[in-house]
Design a protein around this motif. Structure first.
Motif, PDB file in Angstrom:
ATOM      1  N   UNK A   1       1.726  12.619 -33.141  1.00  8.40           N
ATOM      2  CA  UNK A   1       3.025  12.239 -33.687  1.00  8.40           C
ATOM      3  C   UNK A   1       3.013  10.833 -34.251  1.00  8.40           C
ATOM      4  N   UNK A   2       2.300   9.919 -33.578  1.00 11.26           N
ATOM      5  CA  UNK A   2       2.296   8.518 -34.010  1.00 11.26           C
ATOM      6  C   UNK A   2       1.542   8.307 -35.320  1.00 11.26           C
ATOM      7  N   UNK A   3       0.671   9.242 -35.691  1.00 14.04           N
ATOM      8  CA  UNK A   3      -0.066   9.119 -36.944  1.00 14.04           C
ATOM      9  C   UNK A   3       0.806   9.441 -38.154  1.00 14.04           C
ATOM     10  N   UNK A   4       1.787  10.321 -37.981  1.00 11.16           N
ATOM     11  CA  UNK A   4       2.451  10.955 -39.124  1.00 11.16           C
ATOM     12  C   UNK A   4       3.139   9.990 -40.072  1.00 11.16           C
ATOM     13  N   UNK A   5       3.894   8.979 -39.608  1.00 15.47           N
ATOM     14  CA  UNK A   5       4.566   8.102 -40.576  1.00 15.47           C
ATOM     15  C   UNK A   5       3.616   7.442 -41.558  1.00 15.47           C
ATOM     16  N   UNK A   6       2.386   7.187 -41.130  1.00 12.76           N
ATOM     17  CA  UNK A   6       1.414   6.582 -42.044  1.00 12.76           C
ATOM     18  C   UNK A   6       0.631   7.643 -42.812  1.00 12.76           C
ATOM     19  N   UNK A   7       0.153   8.668 -42.115  1.00 17.27           N
ATOM     20  CA  UNK A   7      -0.728   9.635 -42.756  1.00 17.27           C
ATOM     21  C   UNK A   7      -0.014  10.447 -43.825  1.00 17.27           C
ATOM     22  N   UNK A   8       1.249  10.757 -43.611  1.00 19.22           N
ATOM     23  CA  UNK A   8       1.960  11.585 -44.580  1.00 19.22           C
ATOM     24  C   UNK A   8       2.008  10.935 -45.970  1.00 19.22           C
ATOM     25  N   UNK A   9       2.422   9.658 -46.106  1.00 13.38           N
ATOM     26  CA  UNK A   9       2.342   9.053 -47.448  1.00 13.38           C
ATOM     27  C   UNK A   9       0.918   8.776 -47.901  1.00 13.38           C
ATOM     28  N   UNK A  10       0.017   8.538 -46.971  1.00 13.54           N
ATOM     29  CA  UNK A  10      -1.367   8.246 -47.382  1.00 13.54           C
ATOM     30  C   UNK A  10      -2.010   9.463 -48.045  1.00 13.54           C
ATOM     31  N   UNK A  11      -1.703  10.651 -47.560  1.00 11.71           N
ATOM     32  CA  UNK A  11      -2.287  11.852 -48.159  1.00 11.71           C
ATOM     33  C   UNK A  11      -1.795  12.080 -49.588  1.00 11.71           C
ATOM     34  N   UNK A  12      -0.731  11.384 -49.979  1.00 10.88           N
ATOM     35  CA  UNK A  12      -0.208  11.520 -51.336  1.00 10.88           C
ATOM     36  C   UNK A  12      -0.826  10.523 -52.313  1.00 10.88           C
ATOM     37  N   UNK A  13      -1.680   9.632 -51.837  1.00 15.00           N
ATOM     38  CA  UNK A  13      -2.209   8.570 -52.684  1.00 15.00           C
ATOM     39  C   UNK A  13      -3.325   9.084 -53.582  1.00 15.00           C
ATOM     40  N   UNK A  14      -3.560   8.311 -54.647  1.00  9.17           N
ATOM     41  CA  UNK A  14      -4.616   8.670 -55.580  1.00  9.17           C
ATOM     42  C   UNK A  14      -5.991   8.453 -54.958  1.00  9.17           C
ATOM     43  N   UNK A  15      -6.134   7.472 -54.092  1.00 12.19           N
ATOM     44  CA  UNK A  15      -7.451   7.219 -53.499  1.00 12.19           C
ATOM     45  C   UNK A  15      -7.866   8.377 -52.593  1.00 12.19           C
TER      46      UNK A  15
END
Length: 1286
Positions: A552-566
């Motif tokens: 659960x603690x990963x989600x706030x960061x990982x969710x937008x990160x998976x949308x990045x171009x990198x």
């Protein structure tokens, strides 16, 4: 060219830049307007004076770009009274195909001996003094004007005697640069070489070769070391060492992470790290060019194996600050003068990470999510710093803590590690330390001021450092000659080992987080051609499944990160590796992932704990080995055979070198022995994604990359070239808007348009919230593009404020909108949690049986009204927060496109706020943009309601009693309570006769249930309620709670309270439409209390079976979704066609109440008869063979009914039946009790033969259906069981 023999040199070019005396003094247009400065401190245009060789066929030279970056702020002049410290910085030139060239520039001061230049400077000085004197005279004449003596212009232009130039007594110095251009980014070795070469002019050593010999040796005799090798070549005073890691190690990185940590501290470093990963706009700010490059390149390296895919300009010339309003992610470095500490004017701060390097300050965007295990990461980094600190300080520094004079004292151990000023001090001599101690003395300051004033000492004490440093350096050079070393100095080795440890720790975090990412990669194509053609339209990674597997603690960061171009680029490279050789960064990453997975038990559940890096020691061994055993030693510097001796150098002046020696055609040809030895495909490190493609594929790929690239060339960034660049930005913004809106629609449609029979059709999850936050960021970037003048941190909010002020006629007076004058007045929304206020509204009129029903007036749908509502939210403190709240509210109300169209309709305001090239002033693109936003109205979003959980919301409640049967009023004291998925109001007393009122309460979220009741007091307590409406006065959502049942003892089932389930009405539903849809009140079914089958026309057995299957299927789908994406469980249980109504239909089918008991008997009466019979069986009064399991089931059934009867006295029989079914479904006991109830003798008496309860096959069908819910933990909303302890 990656495989050619000609690009295997350590350096391709040696460049000299500086003052061209033939051109005179020209203002440097790239440094902006500087006429207000003293002539000495104005920048002047520099030129490339010479480059060696002239040109290389495989790497043509770009003199304009190199000249601009060698001396980024142009020529700087100084006299002997000012500091003239030499400085070094590196830079990057990005070519059209995306590949890079790397430069290293060493800037030093050289005396000006040209009389014309000195005379021109003297003339400029006289003109400046006359202008300042004129301003001062004007000020004295008008001294009576108020505050004139505080004029910032006058204060800014007071002449400092130390900043003047007098040709008669002063020596004039100007900056000059010597520079190396190479294709691989070494930093330490070029810096050492250039410094030694410059020092050879000011303090030559014994047996020194001509300068041409050292430059010739570096350009033509020093090869580029291949991966995994080390090399030694010769400078002027000492050998220089460098090494390249092998292809299995972390890539080459030659900046000092020790310096990075000292400058930023761990807290700020990790914040910057997270911002870069989420592809925010990054602006670096410093007075030192090398620091800009250090931070930019370091943070780029720490995100390995990911790579930055957007605009990257680590050194941005001052005149190109307008490029900061580029509406795309970027990393840019902005230089400022040392005396200028003010923050630059930024057009967009909503999505900006501003890093003031010199002041150790990092300002990140609002709501920046924490990096997973952020605290543990900082702890591990801190331990690595502590373990390396002793070795590092032993070689270079003393033990200290950062405490720059500009910085506030910091107590957090992560904020700083070592102090830069003290570190500089540690490198100086004891004499310098004594001088610094004296300068800190107040008495010394006074004495020195008097000495300067009286002319006893006419030197500037601030120059003491440089003078002493020069003196000490001269003493040192006279003591020693050239010192040869066999291995790399320990200081450089420790630097490499420290860099390695920090990089390994960051990489280890990515390895841990994405250890299993390959399982979620989707390969849609069987061949590379089709994949390359369709990759933009394909989904290459199963993001939803990957996130559901994360803590659960990963989600706030990982969710937008998976949308990045990198991240998308990494996945693309992974898919390409199925057909071609893997990209080198990906190879290293996969090798680490493989090592980690080999040590894991695949059958064991995946644990998400912080694991420290274990690879540091292994990689350090390779570094130490290369440092101890040098693979290649280059030739010693000497002039080529047959070359004439160049003229002797003039001490203190770096000369133009002999072109005949350095530009020989023979030197431009590759040397076969070196080429054979060093032949490697080193440039696979850059742009390797397309190297393995065939010629046709490569050309297609490169053409696509060039068309999409937004990386600005320096020539395009000048004012004349910005038009084309801005047009690219406009196209990119429109394309991004289309992509985001399409993605948001697809995500919603994929969640089923109507969620499991629920009218609202919405699922709130982390991924949806990320997409909406990304849309908010896009709108901010669009509104920041081409902004004339900045006002506030949010360009969108500023535009809204300007528009509303003009609309309300306040623009002439300059008054801001007063929230107290706005309607509706929501100023009392700042209530504490749980506190509620009831405002009386509509009251009945007329005689009994003839009342006026309340009318739900529509809310105003204007831009200004929604803006006022946001302004009244006390939990939002910033302009950026207000803008995001307004966007979310408008999107939830399906008004975003309409509001923005209204906002952009004021063309006069638009022209005054934005430049001609701005996105918002491109009419065709603007219309398409609004059209894409309009498409979002096809879906229901609750992005505002679910985001602002602490906001106090006014709820308008309207009661609609029946107009028949004399039941419109009650003598009892009514009350109401309603709940949503975020909370419950508690009991609210309703004043007698009031049918409309307003309740203010902390946000309840999407409303789910309502409980309505009274105390049954008075002569006529009976009350018939058709339905209740509740409207959220901010979002406008209106909920209907159908009832159609009596409240009162002795009528209906005797209930004096009812539980009603919410039904969300479509937007803009009129009250008249709702009333017209209501039939005769007793026949208007309540979602929780179905009508009798005969009254509603009856359901057949197949109908009920189908309803039950759909209800159970809806619950199963609900639990198979990620927890954050689940809908309203209460509606699935108790709503229309929910599980509870289906079970009630099962009990009602074939029930003999209508014929035998004349509608006076209820299912609850039947269950109580069964209970009485079972209790008699348990007590032995009725003899019946039963096992211990059966008797335990009897006891549980009877105990539940007893508890419900004792605890729910005010609830009617149908309400008790509902509680019974809910609890039995929750505990998975209903399917166990049904056979027991069906076999009871009471059932045969009260049911017809053709009924569910008397048909064994139908009972078995129900049991099998309900057994499918056994795997799920059903949690009931507290309102369903009235808080009963059952």
């Amino acid at each position: 060219m990656s495989g050619s023999k000609t690009d295997q040199r350590f350096a391709d070019y040696f460049v000299i830049s500086g003052l061209d005396v033939t051109s005179g003094l020209e203002p440097d247009q790239l440094s902006g307007e500087n006429l207000h400065c003293a002539p000495l401190f104005r920048p002047y245009k520099s030129r490339v004076l010479a480059n060696y060789p002239d040109s290389l066929p495989w790497n043509p030279i770009d003199k304009d770009a190199i000249g601009m970056l060698c001396l980024p702020k142009g020529l700087t002049f100084r006299t002997e009274r000012q500091s003239r410290k030499a400085k070094f910085h590196s830079f990057i030139i990005t070519r059209e195909d995306g590949s890079r060239l790397y430069g290293s520039s060493y800037i030093f001061y050289e005396e000006v001996t040209n009389a014309q230049i000195c005379a021109a400077m003297q003339t400029l000085q006289h003109m400046h003094e006359a202008e300042v004197s004129n301003i001062h005279t004007q000020n004295v004449v008008s001294i009576q004007e108020p505050l004139r003596d505080q004029s910032p212009l006058l204060e800014y232009r007071i002449i400092n005697p130390d900043d003047t130039y007098d040709i008669k007594i002063d020596k004039l110095y100007v900056t000059k640069s010597i520079c190396l251009i190479s294709q691989v980014q070494f930093v330490s070795a070029p810096r050492t070489f250039l410094k030694q070469l410059c020092d050879a002019v000011t303090k030559p050593i014994s047996f020194q070769q001509p300068l041409e010999a050292y430059v010739y040796n570096l350009l033509y005799d020093v090869p580029l070391p291949p991966p995994g090798r080390s090399m030694k070549f010769y400078g002027v005073t000492s050998p220089i060492f460098c090494q390249r890691p092998s292809t299995g190690e972390l890539p080459l990185f030659d900046f000092s992470l020790w310096d990075l940590v000292r400058l930023l501290g761990l807290d700020h470093l990790v914040q910057l790290f997270a911002s870069v990963l989420l592809e925010h706009q990054i602006l670096l700010y410093s007075s030192d060019y090398h620091r800009l490059m250090l931070v930019a390149e370091s943070i780029n390296e720490l995100i390995f194996p990911f790579t930055w895919q957007h605009v990257y300009v680590p050194i941005l010339p001052a005149s190109l600050q307008h490029f900061l309003d580029a509406p795309v992610p970027y990393i840019m470095g902005l230089h400022h003068a040392e005396e200028d500490t003010s923050k630059p004017q930024l057009p967009n701060e909503a999505n900006l990470c501003f890093v003031d390097i010199d002041n150790n300050s990092v300002q990140v965007p609002e709501d920046l999510p924490s990096f997973p295990f952020e605290q543990e990461l900082k702890e591990e980094l801190y331990q690595a710093i502590v373990s390396s600190k002793e070795r590092m300080l032993k070689e270079t520094f003393i033990d200290s803590v950062i405490s720059s004079p500009k910085r506030k004292p910091l107590s957090n151990k992560f904020t700083s590690v070592a102090s830069e000023p003290v570190l500089k001090k540690a490198q100086s001599s004891p004499g310098l330390e004594k001088m610094e101690i004296l300068q800190q003395s107040e008495a010394w300051s006074k004495i020195s001021a008097i000495a300067k004033k009286t002319g006893v000492w006419n030197k500037d004490f601030q120059n003491y450092d440089s003078e002493q440093t020069t003196k000490i350096a001269k003493e040192e050079t006279t003591k020693e000659k050239f010192q040869d070393l066999a291995s790399m100095p320990s200081r450089e080795l420790e630097e490499l080992k420290f860099n390695n440890s920090i990089r390994e720790i960051f990489l280890n975090r990515f390895v841990q987080m994405f250890c299993w990412y390959e399982e979620f990669v989707i390969l849609n194509s069987q061949d590379m051609d089709s994949w390359l053609s369709n990759r933009e339209s394909m989904q290459n990674f199963d993001k939803a499944s990957f996130l559901s597997d994360q803590p659960e603690t990963y989600l706030p960061f990982l969710s937008p990160f998976l949308e990045t171009q990198m991240f998308a680029t990494l996945i693309d490279n992974k898919i390409l590796s199925n057909w071609e050789e893997s990209e080198l960064n990906l190879k290293v990453f996969h090798s680490r992932v493989k090592s980690l997975r080999e040590g894991l038990d695949i059958s064991a559940p995946r644990s998400h704990i912080y694991v420290h890096c274990s690879r540091i020691k292994d990689s350090e061994i390779l570094i130490e080995k290369r440092s101890s055993y040098i693979d290649h030693i280059a030739k010693k510097p000497q002039l080529p055979e047959g070359s004439p001796d160049p003229p002797n150098i003039e001490l203190g002046f770096f000369p133009i070198l002999d072109k005949n020696i350095l530009n020989s055609e023979a030197n431009l040809k590759p040397k076969m022995k070196d080429s054979a030895k060093w032949r490697r495909k080193d440039r696979l490190l850059q742009q390797s994604e397309h190297l393995k493609l065939n010629s046709r594929q490569r050309e297609k790929y490169m053409a696509e990359a060039r068309s999409k690239s937004l990386q600005p060339r320096l020539t395009e960034m000048a004012a004349g070239g910005m038009a084309q660049t801005n047009w690219k930005f406009v196209e990119a913004l429109l394309k991004e808007c289309k992509t985001k809106t399409k993605r948001m629609l697809v995500e919603k449609m994929g969640q089923e348009a109507v969620e499991l029979g629920h009218g609202e059709g919405n699922i709130t999850g982390v991924e949806e919230n990320t997409l909406i936050a990304s849309l908010c960021d896009l709108l901010e970037r669009i509104w920041s593009h081409g902004l004339q003048t900045k006002k506030g941190k949010s360009a969108l909010w500023s535009h809204l404020q300007n528009y509303v002020e003009i609309e309300e006629g306040n623009s002439d007076t300059g008054r801001q909108v007063d929230p107290n004058l706005l309607s509706p007045d929501l100023s009392s929304m700042a209530l504490t949690e749980g506190e509620k206020t009831v405002k009386r509204g509509h009251r009945r009129t007329g005689s009994r049986g003839n009342i006026e029903l309340p009318v739900l007036k529509p809310l105003p749908q204007t831009l200004a009204c929604d803006m006022r509502k946001v302004q009244e939210m006390t939990d939002i403190k910033t302009d950026v927060g207000c803008a995001r709240a307004w966007v979310r509210l408008s999107l939830e109300k399906k008004m975003l496109s309409t509001h923005l169209k209204e906002l952009l309709s004021d063309s006069y305001l638009l022209r005054s706020l934005y430049k001609r090239y701005a996105f918002l002033r491109c009419e065709d693109e603007r219309e398409q943009f609004l059209y894409h936003l309009l498409s979002l109205n096809a879906m229901d979003y609750f992005c505002f309601t679910n985001a602002y959980i602490n906001t106090v919301v006014p709820y308008r409640v309207l009661l609609y009693p029946s107009l028949k049967f004399g039941c419109t009023t009650t003598s009892a004291n009514p009350w109401i309570t309603f709940a949503g998925h975020m909370g419950e109001t508690g009991i609210i007393e309703i004043p007698k006769g009031v049918l409309e009122f307003c309740v203010e309460h902390k946000n309840l979220g999407v409303l789910t249930t309502l409980r309505l009741g009274h105390d049954n007091s008075g002569l006529t307590p009976k009350w018939l309620i058709e339905y209740v409406l509740i409207r959220n006065e901010i979002s406008g959502h209106t909920y209907k709670f159908p009832c159609g049942r009596w409240l009162g003892k002795g009528v209906d089932d005797g209930s004096i309270e009812r539980l009603l389930v919410a039904e969300l009405l479509p937007p803009n539903t009129n009250t008249e439409d709702i009333i017209a849809a209501i039939g005769t009140p007793p026949r208007s079914r309540s979602p929780v209390s179905p009508r009798r089958p005969l009254e509603q026309g009856g359901f057949t057995i197949p109908d009920i079976q189908e309803m039950l299957g759909h209800a159970v299927n809806g619950l199963i789908k609900h639990y198979y979704k990620p927890e954050k994406e689940r809908g309203n469980l209460t509606y699935l249980l108790c709503g229309e066609r929910g599980l509870v109504p289906c079970i009630e239909h099962i009990f009602l089918y074939g029930f003999r109440s209508a014929r035998i008991f004349r509608n006076k008997f209820y299912i609850w009466d039947y269950l109580e008869k069964v209970k009485t019979h079972l209790e008699a069986t348990l007590e032995g009064e009725i003899r019946r063979p039963s096992s211990d399991i059966d008797r335990a089931g009897f006891w549980m059934f009877c105990n539940l009914l007893t508890k419900i009867n004792n605890a729910a006295e005010s609830v009617g029989k149908d309400g008790k039946l509902q509680i019974f079914i809910c609890v039995a479904v929750r505990d998975h006991t209903l399917q166990k009790w049904l056979p027991m109830i069906a076999k009871n003798i009471v059932t045969a008496q009260m049911y017809e033969e053709k009924s569910f309860m008397r048909d064994n096959d139908l009972i078995t069908f129900i049991i099998h259906i309900l057994d499918t819910l056994n795997d799920f933990d059903i949690i009931l909303e507290s309102s369903l069981v009235r808080g009963l302890n059952i």
